[in-house]
Design a protein around this motif. Structure first.
Motif, PDB file in Angstrom:
ATOM      1  N   PHE A 104      -7.880   4.348  -1.501  1.00 52.19           N
ATOM      2  CA  PHE A 104      -6.811   5.305  -1.232  1.00 52.19           C
ATOM      3  C   PHE A 104      -7.259   6.721  -1.570  1.00 52.19           C
ATOM      4  O   PHE A 104      -6.939   7.677  -0.848  1.00 52.19           O
TER       5      PHE A 104
ATOM      6  N   PRO B  21       2.290   1.472   5.685  1.00 53.85           N
ATOM      7  CA  PRO B  21       2.711   0.703   4.510  1.00 53.85           C
ATOM      8  C   PRO B  21       4.201   0.378   4.467  1.00 53.85           C
ATOM      9  O   PRO B  21       4.587  -0.712   4.030  1.00 53.85           O
TER      10      PRO B  21
ATOM     11  N   HIS C 279      -2.538   1.377   8.823  1.00 53.03           N
ATOM     12  CA  HIS C 279      -3.423   0.900   7.756  1.00 53.03           C
ATOM     13  C   HIS C 279      -4.124  -0.354   8.249  1.00 53.03           C
ATOM     14  O   HIS C 279      -3.482  -1.360   8.569  1.00 53.03           O
TER      15      HIS C 279
ATOM     16  N   LYS D  23      -8.562  -1.001  -4.360  1.00 56.28           N
ATOM     17  CA  LYS D  23      -7.552  -0.519  -3.413  1.00 56.28           C
ATOM     18  C   LYS D  23      -7.215   0.949  -3.664  1.00 56.28           C
ATOM     19  O   LYS D  23      -7.081   1.740  -2.729  1.00 56.28           O
TER      20      LYS D  23
ATOM     21  N   ARG E  83       0.826  -1.224   0.000  1.00 55.48           N
ATOM     22  CA  ARG E  83       0.000   0.000   0.000  1.00 55.48           C
ATOM     23  C   ARG E  83       0.855   1.266   0.000  1.00 55.48           C
ATOM     24  O   ARG E  83       0.346   2.362   0.262  1.00 55.48           O
TER      25      ARG E  83
END
Length: 243
Positions: free
Chosen positions: A186, A231, A223, A182, A109
């Motif tokens: 974000f 990340p 996260h 994803k 991520r």
């Protein structure tokens, strides 16, 4: 004879059904289709990068209506539009659009972002090249890139650029944006944490705040999908990993 359930009993029964179906939380459901989100994750950094573009209206000098209200924000919009030579045909004229090109590593991520005045193929390709170089600096070798079916990503120039970079280009299924979920998630984090997180008196101030927010997101922000760790925790041997 079938006994009727009490309201509390029905609520408990419905909750149990939703749990069995894996949709007992709103975050488990795609906002557009209402279907359960099918989560997947690649096994190592660089196996797949997600790319996309999200758009924001530029902030007029003095601030926009989101924080100042329609009257004051509209006045700032008209003044800024006149100063920039933009059309003033409406009560709340637009002051241009910021196109934020984003790149996200599926496994870690880790995110990369740049702001540009358009979303043309030549711009998207330049962002991809710089992103691949930046990810390489983080110890990530890019193998695949996943995009939607926007005009920049279906162009021959994009395909050739991916070939030149030795990257396999993949695209989401048409009309199924959740395939790239994803990076859509974000973008919501980007909205809440950077774009609309506080008052910006100018568009320049908001743009200048993006790099530091991206650093915070990568290095410090927990996260939930990776055990409430930032990340960067999924990378190894990265310079200044925890700074």
């Amino acid at each position: 004879m079938v006994r009727s359930r009490s309201p509390a009993g029905w609520a408990s029964h419905v909750h149990a059904v939703l749990v069995r179906c894996g949709i007992n939380r709103l975050r488990y459901i795609d906002r557009v289709t209402g279907e359960p989100i099918r989560r997947y994750e690649h096994q190592a950094p660089g196996e797949l990068l997600h790319v996309d573009v999200t758009k924001f209206g530029n902030i007029p000098d003095g601030g926009g209506h989101r924080y100042l209200g329609r009257h004051e924000g509209g006045k700032n919009s008209r003044t800024s539009a006149a100063r920039a030579g933009l059309p003033r045909s409406s009560k709340h004229p637009r002051n241009g659009t910021a196109f934020v090109h984003t790149v996200l590593d599926d496994y870690s991520r880790i995110a990369y972002a740049e702001i540009h005045p358009d979303e043309k193929a030549v711009t998207a390709i330049a962002v991809l090249r710089r992103a691949v170089e930046w990810f390489s600096g983080q110890g990530i070798s890019t193998k695949r890139v996943l995009s939607d079916n926007g005009s920049a990503y279906v162009s021959k120039a994009w395909a050739q650029a991916c070939t030149d970079l030795h990257i396999t280009a993949k695209r989401t299924r048409p009309y199924r944006p959740q395939t790239n979920g994803k990076i859509e998630r974000f973008h919501r984090t980007l909205n809440d944490g950077w774009a609309y997180a506080r008052f910006y008196g100018t568009d320049t101030a908001r743009r200048d705040a993006l790099p530091s927010w991206i650093h915070y997101y990568n290095h410090h922000r927990p996260h939930t999908a990776i055990g409430n760790q930032p990340p960067v925790s999924r990378l190894t041997n990265v310079p200044d990993q925890y700074n």
